[in-house]
Design a protein around this motif. Structure first.
Motif, PDB file in Angstrom:
ATOM      1  N   ASP A  15      -6.550  -1.562   5.510  1.00 49.71           N
ATOM      2  CA  ASP A  15      -6.437  -0.501   4.499  1.00 49.71           C
ATOM      3  C   ASP A  15      -5.875   0.761   5.170  1.00 49.71           C
ATOM      4  OD1 ASP A  15      -6.793   1.365   2.458  1.00 49.71           O
ATOM      5  OD2 ASP A  15      -8.679   0.486   1.801  1.00 49.71           O
ATOM      6  N   VAL A  16      -4.738   1.235   4.674  1.00 47.23           N
ATOM      7  CA  VAL A  16      -4.091   2.385   5.334  1.00 47.23           C
ATOM      8  C   VAL A  16      -4.240   3.690   4.543  1.00 47.23           C
ATOM      9  CG1 VAL A  16      -2.388   0.894   6.457  1.00 47.23           C
ATOM     10  CG2 VAL A  16      -1.802   1.973   4.283  1.00 47.23           C
ATOM     11  N   HIS A  17      -5.108   3.699   3.528  1.00 49.71           N
ATOM     12  CA  HIS A  17      -5.291   4.918   2.731  1.00 49.71           C
ATOM     13  C   HIS A  17      -6.268   5.866   3.426  1.00 49.71           C
ATOM     14  CE1 HIS A  17      -4.075   1.788  -0.184  1.00 49.71           C
ATOM     15  NE2 HIS A  17      -3.296   2.767  -0.604  1.00 49.71           N
TER      16      HIS A  17
ATOM     17  N   LEU B 152      -0.677  13.707  -3.108  1.00 50.42           N
ATOM     18  CA  LEU B 152      -1.910  14.273  -3.679  1.00 50.42           C
ATOM     19  C   LEU B 152      -2.174  15.709  -3.228  1.00 50.42           C
ATOM     20  CD1 LEU B 152      -4.610  11.430  -3.627  1.00 50.42           C
ATOM     21  CD2 LEU B 152      -3.755  12.682  -5.608  1.00 50.42           C
TER      22      LEU B 152
ATOM     23  N   ILE C  79      -6.756   9.515   2.278  1.00 54.17           N
ATOM     24  CA  ILE C  79      -7.098  10.771   1.591  1.00 54.17           C
ATOM     25  C   ILE C  79      -8.613  10.905   1.394  1.00 54.17           C
ATOM     26  CG2 ILE C  79      -6.993  11.931  -0.655  1.00 54.17           C
ATOM     27  CD1 ILE C  79      -4.467  12.535   0.462  1.00 54.17           C
TER      28      ILE C  79
ATOM     29  N   GLN D   5       0.856  -1.197   0.000  1.00 52.42           N
ATOM     30  CA  GLN D   5       0.000   0.000   0.000  1.00 52.42           C
ATOM     31  C   GLN D   5       0.886   1.239   0.000  1.00 52.42           C
ATOM     32  OE1 GLN D   5      -3.549  -0.075   2.540  1.00 52.42           O
ATOM     33  NE2 GLN D   5      -3.030  -2.160   3.090  1.00 52.42           N
ATOM     34  N   TYR D   6       0.520   2.187  -0.850  1.00 52.13           N
ATOM     35  CA  TYR D   6       1.319   3.398  -0.982  1.00 52.13           C
ATOM     36  C   TYR D   6       0.905   4.458   0.024  1.00 52.13           C
ATOM     37  CZ  TYR D   6       3.081   1.378  -5.247  1.00 52.13           C
ATOM     38  OH  TYR D   6       3.701   0.557  -6.143  1.00 52.13           O
ATOM     39  N   LEU D   7       1.872   5.270   0.413  1.00 53.07           N
ATOM     40  CA  LEU D   7       1.616   6.342   1.369  1.00 53.07           C
ATOM     41  C   LEU D   7       1.788   7.686   0.663  1.00 53.07           C
ATOM     42  CD1 LEU D   7       3.704   4.931   4.362  1.00 53.07           C
ATOM     43  CD2 LEU D   7       1.267   4.626   3.929  1.00 53.07           C
ATOM     44  N   GLU D   8       0.857   8.585   0.915  1.00 52.98           N
ATOM     45  CA  GLU D   8       0.902   9.905   0.264  1.00 52.98           C
ATOM     46  C   GLU D   8       1.846  10.829   1.034  1.00 52.98           C
ATOM     47  OE1 GLU D   8      -0.384  10.952  -2.530  1.00 52.98           O
ATOM     48  OE2 GLU D   8      -1.522   9.152  -3.006  1.00 52.98           O
TER      49      GLU D   8
END
Lengths: 396, 214
Positions: free
Chosen positions: B100-102, A204, B104, A108-111
């Motif tokens: 889930d670590v998102h 973002l 935004i 999982q990507y981090l912003e």
């Protein structure tokens, strides 16, 4: 690297001939089928996601999928043999299975900001001085910010270059292995499009501000990167032995930006790269994540007959056929949720519709568009692969 | 155009510097911070409408979120700031599902809900079903919003809804799903009440679920 074996009994074309035909917007013997399988293979083969960086484990897992759920015509490489090589293409901080996440998790990507604002100006200056090497210079500037163990400067290059080379050589071996089965890679070398790459590296929030306040800097830096992207693709393609190049567009969809922004800031550098690739006889495979419905019209500006547009189930692929079907090959778009939660009947019906409507007159590849969900039902994946035999022959 | 109308317009046009300059001037002129917030909220409504009409896109929502945060920092630093004592329209518990670590999308929804008059209990990312349950219980929230970006979230979404079912809270709490991974199929699989990939729909759903107009 020639794949001469026919995939199915009734086939009259090899996978290479079939792919060439659809890219050239011609009618092949049948609709080709592709996929983007990665973590699904680990789950299906019963290995940890963290072990997929090992070539033997990956190949054993994907072979099991091919034997049990295939065959398929096209292999869309989605695996990386060194975690840092993934970051050359996707410049973002990332949590990986076994590195910050459980071994069976997906990455999982981090912003977070990898690219400071000043880098737009720096890129334009640097790319003027060393155009061909600009991609490498840029990612090697960012990499130490993603991975603490990669040092800046010459030590970073010394660490990364053997890994990049090993990754490419191992991919080439994989491609050669697949060719014995009659399977060819959809694309070989690839980059994230410059605009999208900046969006990822800035994060973002920062990038949204940049779009509003400094669009000229984004466009200028994106334009400056074309030579470096082209050089990376052509250099890697020589090792891989595959002409088709992947260009990922993770942040140019109309989920994130307007069609006007796409046309002004993302499309010019993309068009430049696709045209230069075409001049070298290299088709482009555009991986279009998200909803592109309002961008289709602008995609008509790309040269005809030399690109594949991969859609992931979020865009209206039927509308895409209407708007760009006479200009570029369309690939997609069996959605992740359908493969994970739908029934085989639903998958069969959707694939049938895709083949009949989007496959009409050629120029179509049936595929998952984006990644097959790790929790997809194996019987649904098999149904998707079988549908091209059931419905996909053009002279039936 | 007076300052208030200019502030609404600047907020709607996402002109950050102009918004902050106007807020500074209005504070100096002794305008009540709550009045300034109301003007910004009206500007935020303009942003929301433009987003719904596909004039603005996610990048626009992100900027408006950032501008609002900057405005609040300015206001909270001023001596005359007093938090609003008016009753919220309702309470909403928000979070990303387990694994889930998102964040935004969830953060944007939190801002939209907050400035639409809801009290938001933000649980962050990778939230366990038991944490959603506990937060809904302790806050008395009538709505839970879960934002998922990865397909591995399907099962945690279902488990979260099932946890509310098991505890007999399903009749009192509506559950809405958002994010790139959700769809009608996922909503049905999880047993949730509503879904959308569009952040502004969260406000519409929350209004409906709390008995207001959509």
């Amino acid at each position: 690297m020639k794949a001469t074996k026919l995939i199915h009994e009734k086939d009259t074309m090899t996978s290479e001939q079939r792919l060439q035909a659809v890219i050239n917007l011609q009618v092949p013997d049948r609709v080709p089928v592709s996929h983007r399988i990665y973590y699904f293979a680990a789950k299906y083969a019963g290995v940890d996601n963290a072990d997929l960086y090992d070539a033997a484990t990956w190949n054993s897992a994907i072979d099991k999928c091919f034997r049990d759920l295939g065959p398929w015509d096209l292999y869309a490489p989605w695996n990386f043999y060194h975690v840092e090589v993934l970051s050359l293409i996707f410049p973002m901080k990332v949590l990986e299975p076994g590195i910050g996440l459980p071994r069976d998790a997906i990455h999982q990507y981090l912003e977070e900001e990898i690219m400071p604002f000043e880098d737009y100006q720096w890129i334009m200056k640097m790319a003027k001085q060393i155009p061909d090497l600009s991609f490498l210079r840029l990612v090697m500037r960012w990499l130490p910010k993603i991975w603490g163990h990669v040092q800046p400067g010459i030590r970073g290059y010394a660490y990364m270059m053997p890994r990049l080379l090993d990754h490419l050589i191992t991919w080439r071996r994989d491609f050669m292995r697949w060719s014995k089965e009659g399977v060819i890679p959809l694309a070989g070398a690839g980059v994230e499009a410059a605009f999208d790459s900046f969006s990822m590296a800035r994060g973002l929030v920062n990038f949204s501000r940049d779009l509003k306040k400094h669009p000229d800097l984004i466009a200028g830096a994106a334009d400056a990167m074309t030579a470096g992207n082209l050089y990376l693709i052509t250099s890697a393609a020589r090792i891989l032995g595959v002409k088709r190049a992947a260009i990922a567009l993770h942040r140019s969809s109309n989920d994130f930006i307007s069609p006007d922004t796409f046309r002004k800031l993302s499309l010019p550098s993309l068009k430049d790269l696709v045209e230069r690739l075409k001049a070298q006889g290299r088709p482009s495979v555009l991986h279009c994540d998200g909803n592109w419905d309002l961008n289709f019209e602008a995609l008509r500006e790309l040269p005809a007959g030399c690109a594949v547009v991969e859609l992931d189930g979020t865009s209206d692929i039927f509308k895409a056929k209407e708007i760009i079907g006479d200009r570029m090959c369309i690939a997609g778009d069996v959605p992740a949720d359908l493969l994970a939660l739908g029934s085989t009947t639903e998958v069969d019906e959707y694939c049938h519709r895709l083949i009949e409507e989007v496959g009409k007159g050629g120029g179509f590849i049936l595929s998952s568009g984006c990644e097959v969900a790790p929790n997809a039902k194996p019987e649904n994946v098999k149904t998707m692969m079988e549908s091209v035999v059931k419905y996909g022959y053009y002279n039936r | 155009m007076d300052d208030e109308a200019r502030l609404v317009k600047a907020m709607g046009d996402l002109e950050e510097e102009e918004v902050l300059a106007l807020v500074g001037e209005m504070l100096s002129a002794g305008i009540e911070p709550l009045r300034i917030i109301e003007m910004c909220r009206q500007g935020f409504d303009v942003v929301g409408r433009r987003y719904e009409q596909r004039e603005y896109f996610l990048s626009g929502l992100i900027i408006s979120d950032e501008i609002f945060k900057s405005v609040m920092e300015l206001l909270e630093a001023s001596e005359c700031f007093r938090p609003s004592e008016s009753e919220p329209l309702g309470k909403v518990v928000l979070g990303a599902p387990l694994g889930d670590v998102h964040d935004i999308g969830k953060n944007i929804v939190a801002t939209l809900l907050h400035y639409s008059g809801f009290e938001v209990v933000d649980l962050g990312v990778s939230v366990k079903p038991s944490q959603f349950l506990a937060a809904a219980r302790s806050s008395g929230a009538g709505v839970v919003g879960i934002s998922a970006l990865i397909t591995m979230a399907y099962e945690p979404l279902r488990e979260t809804v099932a946890a509310f079912e098991r505890e007999g809270l399903r009749g009192k709490v509506k559950i809405m799903l958002g994010g790139g991974a959700v769809s009608q199929r996922v909503c049905e699989f999880a047993g949730a009440d509503a879904w959308s990939r569009d952040a502004s729909d969260a406000v519409r759903f929350a209004r409906k679920f709390t008995g207001g107009e959509e």
